[in-house]
Scaffold this motif. Structure first.
Motif, PDB file in Angstrom:
ATOM      1  N   LEU A 138       0.833  -1.206   0.000  1.00  0.00           N
ATOM      2  CA  LEU A 138       0.000   0.000   0.000  1.00  0.00           C
ATOM      3  C   LEU A 138       0.865   1.252   0.000  1.00  0.00           C
ATOM      4  O   LEU A 138       0.656   2.176  -0.796  1.00  0.00           O
ATOM      5  CB  LEU A 138      -0.929  -0.004   1.214  1.00  0.00           C
ATOM      6  CG  LEU A 138      -1.794   1.241   1.383  1.00  0.00           C
ATOM      7  CD1 LEU A 138      -2.793   1.367   0.237  1.00  0.00           C
ATOM      8  CD2 LEU A 138      -2.506   1.232   2.731  1.00  0.00           C
TER       9      LEU A 138
ATOM     10  N   ARG B 187       1.985   4.639  -3.706  1.00  0.00           N
ATOM     11  CA  ARG B 187       1.884   6.095  -3.851  1.00  0.00           C
ATOM     12  C   ARG B 187       3.297   6.688  -3.761  1.00  0.00           C
ATOM     13  O   ARG B 187       4.238   6.021  -3.337  1.00  0.00           O
ATOM     14  CB  ARG B 187       1.008   6.699  -2.754  1.00  0.00           C
ATOM     15  CG  ARG B 187      -0.427   6.157  -2.668  1.00  0.00           C
ATOM     16  CD  ARG B 187      -1.241   6.405  -3.910  1.00  0.00           C
ATOM     17  NE  ARG B 187      -2.667   6.243  -3.667  1.00  0.00           N
ATOM     18  CZ  ARG B 187      -3.327   5.093  -3.630  1.00  0.00           C
ATOM     19  NH1 ARG B 187      -2.657   3.953  -3.778  1.00  0.00           N
ATOM     20  NH2 ARG B 187      -4.641   5.059  -3.432  1.00  0.00           N
TER      21      ARG B 187
ATOM     22  N   ARG C 166       5.431  11.121   1.783  1.00  0.00           N
ATOM     23  CA  ARG C 166       4.563  10.695   2.886  1.00  0.00           C
ATOM     24  C   ARG C 166       4.991  11.331   4.200  1.00  0.00           C
ATOM     25  O   ARG C 166       6.149  11.310   4.569  1.00  0.00           O
ATOM     26  CB  ARG C 166       4.589   9.169   2.999  1.00  0.00           C
ATOM     27  CG  ARG C 166       3.772   8.609   4.160  1.00  0.00           C
ATOM     28  CD  ARG C 166       3.693   7.083   4.101  1.00  0.00           C
ATOM     29  NE  ARG C 166       5.004   6.464   4.047  1.00  0.00           N
ATOM     30  CZ  ARG C 166       5.709   6.083   5.114  1.00  0.00           C
ATOM     31  NH1 ARG C 166       5.224   6.307   6.327  1.00  0.00           N
ATOM     32  NH2 ARG C 166       6.882   5.511   4.977  1.00  0.00           N
TER      33      ARG C 166
ATOM     34  N   ARG D 199      -0.231  11.622   4.566  1.00  0.00           N
ATOM     35  CA  ARG D 199      -0.546  12.172   3.250  1.00  0.00           C
ATOM     36  C   ARG D 199       0.728  12.446   2.477  1.00  0.00           C
ATOM     37  O   ARG D 199       1.816  12.556   3.037  1.00  0.00           O
ATOM     38  CB  ARG D 199      -1.344  13.466   3.384  1.00  0.00           C
ATOM     39  CG  ARG D 199      -0.613  14.547   4.148  1.00  0.00           C
ATOM     40  CD  ARG D 199      -1.422  15.817   4.294  1.00  0.00           C
ATOM     41  NE  ARG D 199      -1.517  16.558   3.062  1.00  0.00           N
ATOM     42  CZ  ARG D 199      -1.899  17.839   2.975  1.00  0.00           C
ATOM     43  NH1 ARG D 199      -2.235  18.501   4.080  1.00  0.00           N
ATOM     44  NH2 ARG D 199      -1.944  18.443   1.837  1.00  0.00           N
TER      45      ARG D 199
ATOM     46  N   TYR E  37      -2.538  12.651  -2.256  1.00  0.00           N
ATOM     47  CA  TYR E  37      -3.132  11.417  -1.735  1.00  0.00           C
ATOM     48  C   TYR E  37      -3.081  11.428  -0.216  1.00  0.00           C
ATOM     49  O   TYR E  37      -2.319  12.181   0.407  1.00  0.00           O
ATOM     50  CB  TYR E  37      -2.416  10.175  -2.272  1.00  0.00           C
ATOM     51  CG  TYR E  37      -1.086   9.878  -1.616  1.00  0.00           C
ATOM     52  CD1 TYR E  37      -1.011   9.033  -0.508  1.00  0.00           C
ATOM     53  CD2 TYR E  37       0.103  10.446  -2.084  1.00  0.00           C
ATOM     54  CE1 TYR E  37       0.216   8.754   0.110  1.00  0.00           C
ATOM     55  CE2 TYR E  37       1.319  10.171  -1.480  1.00  0.00           C
ATOM     56  CZ  TYR E  37       1.369   9.329  -0.381  1.00  0.00           C
ATOM     57  OH  TYR E  37       2.569   9.069   0.227  1.00  0.00           O
TER      58      TYR E  37
ATOM     59  N   PHE F 217      -3.909   8.527   3.358  1.00  0.00           N
ATOM     60  CA  PHE F 217      -4.371   7.272   3.942  1.00  0.00           C
ATOM     61  C   PHE F 217      -4.863   7.565   5.356  1.00  0.00           C
ATOM     62  O   PHE F 217      -4.196   8.272   6.123  1.00  0.00           O
ATOM     63  CB  PHE F 217      -3.247   6.237   4.045  1.00  0.00           C
ATOM     64  CG  PHE F 217      -2.636   5.832   2.734  1.00  0.00           C
ATOM     65  CD1 PHE F 217      -3.409   5.609   1.603  1.00  0.00           C
ATOM     66  CD2 PHE F 217      -1.258   5.648   2.638  1.00  0.00           C
ATOM     67  CE1 PHE F 217      -2.834   5.212   0.402  1.00  0.00           C
ATOM     68  CE2 PHE F 217      -0.673   5.244   1.449  1.00  0.00           C
ATOM     69  CZ  PHE F 217      -1.457   5.032   0.327  1.00  0.00           C
TER      70      PHE F 217
ATOM     71  N   TYR G 133      -6.330   5.342   8.733  1.00  0.00           N
ATOM     72  CA  TYR G 133      -6.517   4.003   9.298  1.00  0.00           C
ATOM     73  C   TYR G 133      -7.514   4.049  10.441  1.00  0.00           C
ATOM     74  O   TYR G 133      -7.368   4.847  11.378  1.00  0.00           O
ATOM     75  CB  TYR G 133      -5.182   3.467   9.810  1.00  0.00           C
ATOM     76  CG  TYR G 133      -5.275   2.121  10.493  1.00  0.00           C
ATOM     77  CD1 TYR G 133      -5.535   0.962   9.769  1.00  0.00           C
ATOM     78  CD2 TYR G 133      -5.102   2.014  11.876  1.00  0.00           C
ATOM     79  CE1 TYR G 133      -5.621  -0.272  10.400  1.00  0.00           C
ATOM     80  CE2 TYR G 133      -5.174   0.782  12.509  1.00  0.00           C
ATOM     81  CZ  TYR G 133      -5.442  -0.358  11.768  1.00  0.00           C
ATOM     82  OH  TYR G 133      -5.525  -1.573  12.396  1.00  0.00           O
TER      83      TYR G 133
ATOM     84  N   ARG H 188      -9.884  -4.150  -2.173  1.00  0.00           N
ATOM     85  CA  ARG H 188     -10.113  -2.729  -2.417  1.00  0.00           C
ATOM     86  C   ARG H 188     -11.565  -2.527  -2.832  1.00  0.00           C
ATOM     87  O   ARG H 188     -12.053  -3.213  -3.731  1.00  0.00           O
ATOM     88  CB  ARG H 188      -9.168  -2.199  -3.502  1.00  0.00           C
ATOM     89  CG  ARG H 188      -7.696  -2.261  -3.104  1.00  0.00           C
ATOM     90  CD  ARG H 188      -6.781  -1.871  -4.250  1.00  0.00           C
ATOM     91  NE  ARG H 188      -5.379  -1.988  -3.891  1.00  0.00           N
ATOM     92  CZ  ARG H 188      -4.649  -1.000  -3.392  1.00  0.00           C
ATOM     93  NH1 ARG H 188      -5.195   0.199  -3.201  1.00  0.00           N
ATOM     94  NH2 ARG H 188      -3.381  -1.191  -3.082  1.00  0.00           N
TER      95      ARG H 188
ATOM     96  N   CYS I 294      -8.413   5.321   1.512  1.00  0.00           N
ATOM     97  CA  CYS I 294      -7.425   5.871   0.571  1.00  0.00           C
ATOM     98  C   CYS I 294      -8.086   6.982  -0.231  1.00  0.00           C
ATOM     99  O   CYS I 294      -9.134   6.767  -0.856  1.00  0.00           O
ATOM    100  CB  CYS I 294      -6.925   4.787  -0.373  1.00  0.00           C
ATOM    101  SG  CYS I 294      -6.252   3.331   0.445  1.00  0.00           S
TER     102      CYS I 294
ATOM    103  N   ASP J  21      -7.501  10.045  -3.144  1.00  0.00           N
ATOM    104  CA  ASP J  21      -6.654  10.569  -4.204  1.00  0.00           C
ATOM    105  C   ASP J  21      -7.337  11.768  -4.851  1.00  0.00           C
ATOM    106  O   ASP J  21      -8.509  11.687  -5.247  1.00  0.00           O
ATOM    107  CB  ASP J  21      -6.394   9.497  -5.281  1.00  0.00           C
ATOM    108  CG  ASP J  21      -5.501   8.378  -4.761  1.00  0.00           C
ATOM    109  OD1 ASP J  21      -4.288   8.600  -4.681  1.00  0.00           O
ATOM    110  OD2 ASP J  21      -6.038   7.306  -4.428  1.00  0.00           O
TER     111      ASP J  21
END
Length: 430
Positions: A327, A331, A336, A357, A361, A363, A365, A396, A424, A426
């Motif tokens: 994962l 990206r 990140r 981020r 993009y 993520f 959790y 997904r 996720c 984008d």
């Protein structure tokens, strides 16, 4: 294999040719001490198949590593004239303990695995709760480090790790680790990254903040309690200056007794995933997995070590860790960073959410499938495309496209204990 180094941005690792390196480690502290060559290859092959690229192991091992021979009947050191094990008197000749370490190190390289190599466990300089005996002093640790650096430092698949699960309580403990680091660097002419593995619920940054020989900070968040907020250790190290990469290299192990007491139950795959995603989304350069029966290479199941090591290789979280690596690598890697500002609100304890981020993009959790309230408008693009990712299966599920503005609540596909998901996001132009 390519040697590892710190990326110029100071947050993550890369190979010497500039490729991103996501550390997916496994804990095999007794690897050299307990396994035959055939067993070591079986272990390495399985972990390579499961996507692991680092193994953490110790030369002078915790489980009476000076007196109890390895699988070939060899011990690492000889005694001196005073009858004490001497770190400068190596037991050589035939297929020695040191030859076995080198063989496994080379075999790991064939499988694309780096060894995070501890020259010694901490009980050899501070016995504390360990077996010992104490053999290291500030006067001999540097020479030992130089010998180890010369012996193994020509390999590329290597990272040096000091400390060995100890809280450095005395000045001599600091000096042993410091001179050992300098000795390793002399012996190999400083080819490899160096860090320090502390005792539980601590980071190596506590003992050597900003030390020039410490290339990245290593955390042991440990095995003390469920939902232990390991992300706080990562966040604290991320905030230090100058910036250095940080890694939770010993979060809770799968099938480890909670708080070291079997009557409390055992950490399961959901506990392991929670710690892994919390750490990585909070800025950890990767994560190290561990199984309680694998680190020890346990052969006889018991209440405290519930499985044999071969059986434990197939436990659920060991198979699921590669999904996190895949994962993150899907990206842009270097961008990140932690991004809790994306969350319009958060929760406490086991329901705490972690977000990160990059450019365009993000993520988020959610450990138990509770909905995720997101502040949109912080990512580029006029619209946001949303997708749910399962840390359990890699599934997904598309979640739609939305205007990139305002606060939106994203309900997860399922909720409940262990029903963790990653949202996720984008950004895209309309």
């Amino acid at each position: 294999m390519k040697n590892l180094k710190v990326h110029p941005g100071g947050r993550y690792l890369e190979t010497e040719d500039g490729a991103p390196f996501f550390w997916l480690g496994d804990t095999a502290w007794e690897l050299f001490h307990a396994l035959t060559r055939e067993e070591a290859e079986q272990y390495l092959q399985k972990r390579a198949e499961q996507g692991f690229n680092v193994v953490q192991a110790v030369i002078l091992a915790e489980m009476d590593g000076l007196r109890t021979p390895n699988a070939y009947g060899r011990t690492p050191l000889r005694k001196n004239a005073a009858g004490q094990y001497d770190p400068l008197l190596w037991d050589e000749g035939g297929y020695s303990y040191w030859d076995h370490v080198g063989w496994i190190l080379d075999k790991a390289g064939e499988y694309g695995i780096y060894l995070a190599l501890l020259p010694t466990w901490g009980d050899k300089y501070q016995q504390a709760h360990g077996v010992g005996p104490e053999i290291f002093t500030p006067e001999n640790a540097g020479a030992y480090g130089e010998m180890v650096g010369r012996r193994f430092g020509d390999r590329d698949n290597l990272v040096w790790v000091l400390g060995g699960d100890r809280n450095l309580a005395a000045y001599a403990d600091y000096r042993v680790n410091e001179v050992l680091a300098r000795g390793l660097a002399r012996g190999e002419e400083k080819r490899h990254l160096t860090t320090l593995h502390p005792s539980g619920e601590q980071s190596g940054s506590r003992f050597f903040p900003g030390a020039p020989w410490m290339d990245f900070y290593m955390i042991q968040s440990g095995h003390g309690r469920r939902a232990l907020p390991n992300y706080r250790f990562v966040e604290a190290d991320w905030a230090l200056t100058p910036a250095k990469p940080v890694l939770d290299a010993e979060p809770r192990y799968e099938d480890h007794p909670v708080g070291f007491r079997p009557e409390n139950g055992y950490f399961d795959a959901a506990d392991v995933r929670q710690a892994a995603y919390w750490a990585v989304f909070s800025g950890s350069l990767g994560i190290t997995y561990g199984h309680h029966s694998v680190w020890r290479m346990n052969r006889e199941p018991s209440e405290y070590f519930p499985l044999a090591w071969q059986e434990a290789l197939e436990r659920p979280a060991a198979r699921q860790m590669r999904l996190l690596k895949e994962l993150v690598l899907s990206r842009p890697f270097w961008e990140r960073r932690p991004a809790q500002e994306l969350l319009a609100q958060n929760r406490e304890g086991s329901n705490h959410m972690a977000a990160c981020r990059g450019e365009g993009y993000a993520f988020c959790y959610t450990p138990n499938g509770l909905s995720v309230p997101v502040r949109l408008g912080l990512l580029g693009g006029k619209e946001i495309r949303a997708e749910w990712f399962s840390p359990r299966t890699g599934e997904r599920i598309p979640a739609g496209s939305f205007p990139n503005a305002g606060v939106r609540e994203f309900p997860a596909p399922s909720r409940g204990q262990g029903e963790d998901w990653v949202l996720c996001l984008d950004g895209k132009e309309a």
